[in-house]
Structures are given as C-alpha cells and as structure tokens.
Design an enzyme around this catalytic site. Structure first.
Site, PDB file in Angstrom:
ATOM      1  N   ASP A   1      40.956  50.182  45.223  1.00  0.00           N
ATOM      2  CA  ASP A   1      41.476  50.322  43.868  1.00  0.00           C
ATOM      3  C   ASP A   1      41.814  48.909  43.378  1.00  0.00           C
ATOM      4  OD1 ASP A   1      42.739  51.599  41.549  1.00  0.00           O
ATOM      5  OD2 ASP A   1      44.626  51.002  42.488  1.00  0.00           O
TER       6      ASP A   1
ATOM      7  N   ASP B   1      44.196  48.004  40.108  1.00  0.00           N
ATOM      8  CA  ASP B   1      45.547  47.832  39.580  1.00  0.00           C
ATOM      9  C   ASP B   1      46.591  48.320  40.570  1.00  0.00           C
ATOM     10  OD1 ASP B   1      44.596  46.792  37.152  1.00  0.00           O
ATOM     11  OD2 ASP B   1      44.225  48.809  36.394  1.00  0.00           O
TER      12      ASP B   1
ATOM     13  N   ASP C   1      46.934  52.534  45.799  1.00  0.00           N
ATOM     14  CA  ASP C   1      48.391  52.472  45.682  1.00  0.00           C
ATOM     15  C   ASP C   1      48.988  53.706  45.033  1.00  0.00           C
ATOM     16  OD1 ASP C   1      49.361  51.252  42.551  1.00  0.00           O
ATOM     17  OD2 ASP C   1      47.293  51.689  43.066  1.00  0.00           O
TER      18      ASP C   1
END
Length: 239
Positions: free
Chosen positions: A69, A71, A233
């Site tokens: 991922d 961001d 995250d």
C-alpha cells in the site's frame, strides 16, 4: 499482510488473497533503527532480535513478490491528508473527525465524501462528492505549495530497497494515481516498483475492501497472489 502502524488484527479476519501469517510491524515504525536488525529493551529474544522482525524475515524468505500500500505504509501522507480533508469538509459543512478519518483509510476519496454527504447534508443538497473531491485536491495543492510534503516511512521503504532487483514489487493504492506517482517519485522510490495500481485503474472493478486492487497488482508483476506478501496499514485493506 502486515500492518504498518495499526494495532494487530486477528489473522482469521484476513482474506485468503495473500495467504501469509499476519505480523504486526508497528514496533518497527516506532524505532529509528533498521527494520531487519533493530533491538527493543523490553521485547527481544536471547539473540537480541525482536520476535516481530524474526517472523517477518521468515515470511519474506518464502515470498515470490511484494505488494505495498502507499498512503500510511510507504509514505507518511496521513497527517497532511487529514489537513486537506478538514479544510474541504469545513468549506462544505461536513464533519470528519480524526478517529473516523483513520477508520476510513483505504476507501476512495469520492466514496468517503458520498458517505458524509448522505449522512450529514439534506437530501436536496447541491453539493456533490465530485465537487468535494475537487476542493480537497485544491487544498492539498495549497499545502504542498507551502512546502509541506509527505516523507517516506523508512522501516517499510527499507524493505522495498532490500528486495529491489531480487523480487518483483508493486504498489496497490486507493489514492489518486497522480498523487501516488508524484509522492513515490519525490522521495526517490518510484523506480523500486515494477507496477503501480490505483483504484482508478480500469482493471480494478471494486475498491478496498474487495481484493481487486491486490489481485491486479499480483497479476501485473506476474506472481500468483498466494506467493505474494502484502504490506498494509488500514484495517479496510486487511479485510
């Protein structure tokens, strides 16, 4: 799939897309030491290696491809993103507190705005999700014009550098493609990845929590999903 900065999630909650055991690497992010060799005074084994690092090493040894991922995982974008969200929401009369912002990580900007509009504005409102998204883009541009940019999350980026040229790697992000590309390029890591997949790509029919974006990323690097390790995250990305 690994959580970059959130609390551990029950492995049973994970989809079978990337069939590797969950490892919480939040401890790695909290320490300014290399992720493959850091020591913790309170959490170490007799050899001086953190248990999370040892588990991570074991799983990466079996990986055939890595999918990250962006961001909140590769780039520390979330504080700046929350600021542009707050400015845009205030402008159109929406409320989006910090806790909810983080709980929605992984969703598309357009989708989040649509949810907020449906919940908080009259049914006959003229404000659209597209308008709100445009305003957020404008506010984010203002923030960058002030000279503020997202930096790398070093403990995750270090892994990408370590496996560059050894394993095929991809980025799978729900963010705007131009922001993802420019952000990775700005911190000097775009070249590490063989593919960048975003939610706006035609092949991605459904955004997170659907697995489409990860499946497309695995396909683009030519590795079966079950042989990939993912780094994420957001709880939504884990689902």
């Amino acid at each position: 799939i690994y959580l970059a900065d959130q609390q551990p999630v029950n492995p049973q909650q994970l989809c079978s897309l990337f069939c590797q055991p969950l490892i919480d690497i939040s401890l790695l992010r909290q320490l300014p030491l290399p992720p493959m060799s850091f020591l913790s005074k309170d959490q170490h084994d007799p050899d001086g290696v953190c248990p999370e690092t040892r588990r991570l090493e074991a799983v990466l040894g079996d990986a055939r491809g890595l999918v990250f991922d962006c961001d909140g995982t590769l780039l520390d974008t979330m504080p700046l993103y929350f600021e542009s969200w707050s400015r845009a929401c205030e402008e159109v009369g929406l409320t989006f507190p910090l806790e909810r912002f983080y709980s929605y990580a992984g969703r598309t900007v357009h989708g989040i705005f649509q949810t907020l509009i449906d919940e908080q504005l009259p049914s006959d409102t003229k404000i659209t999700a597209s308008h709100c998204e445009d305003r957020k883009r404008s506010h984010h541009a203002d923030i960058e014009a002030e000279g503020r940019f997202a930096g790398p999350i070093d403990v995750v980026v270090d892994i990408a550098f370590r496996y560059h040229g050894k394993l095929p790697m991809a980025v799978a992000s729900s963010g705007w493609r131009d922001h993802v590309i420019s952000g990775l390029e700005r911190v000097g890591i775009l070249h590490l990845f063989d593919a960048v997949v975003t939610a706006c790509d035609e092949e991605v029919k459904n955004p997170k929590p659907a697995p489409d974006i990860f499946l497309v990323a695995a396909e683009r690097i030519g590795i079966k999903p079950c042989n990939c390790v993912g780094f994420e995250d957001a709880n939504l990305g884990m689902d």
